[in-house]
Design an enzyme around this catalytic site. Structure first.
Site, PDB file in Angstrom:
ATOM      1  N   HIS A   1       0.844  -1.205   0.000  1.00  0.00           N
ATOM      2  CA  HIS A   1       0.000   0.000   0.000  1.00  0.00           C
ATOM      3  C   HIS A   1       0.878   1.253   0.000  1.00  0.00           C
ATOM      4  CE1 HIS A   1      -3.219  -2.580   2.167  1.00  0.00           C
ATOM      5  NE2 HIS A   1      -3.667  -2.358   0.952  1.00  0.00           N
TER       6      HIS A   1
ATOM      7  N   LYS B   1     -17.363  -5.826   7.908  1.00  0.00           N
ATOM      8  CA  LYS B   1     -16.173  -6.585   7.480  1.00  0.00           C
ATOM      9  C   LYS B   1     -15.404  -7.233   8.630  1.00  0.00           C
ATOM     10  CE  LYS B   1     -14.850  -5.190   2.847  1.00  0.00           C
ATOM     11  NZ  LYS B   1     -13.720  -4.879   1.989  1.00  0.00           N
TER      12      LYS B   1
ATOM     13  N   ARG C   1      -1.861  -6.135  -8.357  1.00  0.00           N
ATOM     14  CA  ARG C   1      -0.625  -6.875  -8.072  1.00  0.00           C
ATOM     15  C   ARG C   1      -0.409  -7.977  -9.085  1.00  0.00           C
ATOM     16  NH1 ARG C   1      -2.790  -8.025  -2.174  1.00  0.00           N
ATOM     17  NH2 ARG C   1      -4.551  -8.288  -3.561  1.00  0.00           N
TER      18      ARG C   1
ATOM     19  N   SER D   1      -3.073  -7.710   2.994  1.00  0.00           N
ATOM     20  CA  SER D   1      -3.403  -7.532   4.418  1.00  0.00           C
ATOM     21  C   SER D   1      -3.862  -8.864   5.005  1.00  0.00           C
ATOM     22  CB  SER D   1      -4.516  -6.494   4.582  1.00  0.00           C
ATOM     23  OG  SER D   1      -4.135  -5.275   4.026  1.00  0.00           O
TER      24      SER D   1
HETATM   25  O1  PNS Z   1      -9.037  -2.850   0.225  1.00  0.00           O
HETATM   26  P1  PNS Z   1     -10.299  -3.385  -0.375  1.00  0.00           P
HETATM   27  O2  PNS Z   1     -11.118  -4.086   0.699  1.00  0.00           O
HETATM   28  O3  PNS Z   1     -10.062  -4.233  -1.590  1.00  0.00           O
HETATM   29  O4  PNS Z   1     -11.153  -2.092  -0.848  1.00  0.00           O
HETATM   30  C1  PNS Z   1     -12.445  -2.245  -1.384  1.00  0.00           C
HETATM   31  C2  PNS Z   1     -13.141  -0.884  -1.515  1.00  0.00           C
HETATM   32  C3  PNS Z   1     -13.162  -0.162  -0.165  1.00  0.00           C
HETATM   33  C4  PNS Z   1     -12.413  -0.028  -2.509  1.00  0.00           C
HETATM   34  C5  PNS Z   1     -14.601  -1.131  -2.023  1.00  0.00           C
HETATM   35  O5  PNS Z   1     -15.209  -2.104  -1.225  1.00  0.00           O
HETATM   36  C6  PNS Z   1     -15.465   0.118  -2.010  1.00  0.00           C
HETATM   37  O6  PNS Z   1     -15.242   1.036  -2.757  1.00  0.00           O
HETATM   38  N1  PNS Z   1     -16.468   0.127  -1.114  1.00  0.00           N
HETATM   39  C7  PNS Z   1     -17.357   1.268  -0.938  1.00  0.00           C
HETATM   40  C8  PNS Z   1     -18.786   0.915  -1.346  1.00  0.00           C
HETATM   41  C9  PNS Z   1     -18.963   1.057  -2.834  1.00  0.00           C
HETATM   42  O7  PNS Z   1     -18.805   2.111  -3.420  1.00  0.00           O
HETATM   43  N2  PNS Z   1     -19.284  -0.080  -3.474  1.00  0.00           N
HETATM   44  C10 PNS Z   1     -19.408  -0.172  -4.907  1.00  0.00           C
HETATM   45  C11 PNS Z   1     -18.025  -0.298  -5.530  1.00  0.00           C
HETATM   46  S1  PNS Z   1     -18.131  -0.905  -7.108  1.00  0.00           S
END
Ligand code: PNS
Length: 177
Positions: A34, A58, A107, A145
């Protein structure tokens, strides 16, 4: 020639032509992968907002304030990077922040499908917002993570994969559980 004439640049509408990007994620906890991406993003964008998703569903290891604290300390040397939290739709947060881009890391090919789905859904919800993918250094291409938490909780070393301040927090968290 014909088709391209109808494509309009939106760049001119951005304030002062500066590009602000959001780097959203769970960051539970942040890793050196990150951090590597944040450093790259800080060179590409005028301003980068690292945005921690506040989603209790989560069941994270670290609370949102703890994750924000770790990130804030780690990015302190990068003047154009800030750390924030968000709830709800990412596109709503991006609009509220007047950001033009979302930055995500890829990645390996295995990340691509999930990232493509999210990028296309966000594109549908907010056509003016671009998702930009950056690649971390190859040495972090296996770091996640989830694996960091698993390896640490089972007694393995995560030295070099997360900042020292994260290792200290992991130690405290595991000792208190
Ligand atoms: O680190 P992660 O868990 O892969 O991040 C995922 C994240 C936070 C980017 C994604 O879950 C997100 O944007 N959540 C917010 C809700 C939302 O907008 N959902 C629709 C996304 S297509």
């Amino acid at each position: 020639m014909g088709g391209s004439a109808s494509v309009q640049s939106r760049r001119a509408h951005f304030p002062l032509n500066k590009v602000k990007a959001i780097y959203p994620g769970s960051f539970d906890p942040m890793t050196n992968g990150h951090l590597d991406l944040i450093a790259r993003g800080s060179r590409v964008f005028d301003h980068l907002v690292v945005a921690v998703l506040n989603n209790s569903a989560k069941h994270p290891l670290f609370s949102v304030p703890e994750r924000v604290e770790m990130l804030t300390e780690s990015v302190a040397g990068l003047g154009n990077v800030s750390v924030a939290t968000f709830e709800g739709l990412l596109v709503d947060f991006a609009r509220q922040q007047q950001a033009q881009a979302v930055m995500r890391g890829i990645r390996a090919i295995s990340d691509y499908e999930y990232e493509l789905q999210m990028a296309l859904m966000n594109q549908r919800l907010a056509p003016e917002l671009e998702t930009v993918f950056l690649m971390p250094a190859a040495k972090y291409s296996f770091v996640s993570s989830r694996l960091v938490k698993e390896v640490f909780q089972l007694g393995g070393s995560v030295e070099g994969l997360v900042p020292q301040l994260v290792i200290e927090r992991l130690k405290k968290r595991v000792a208190s559980s």
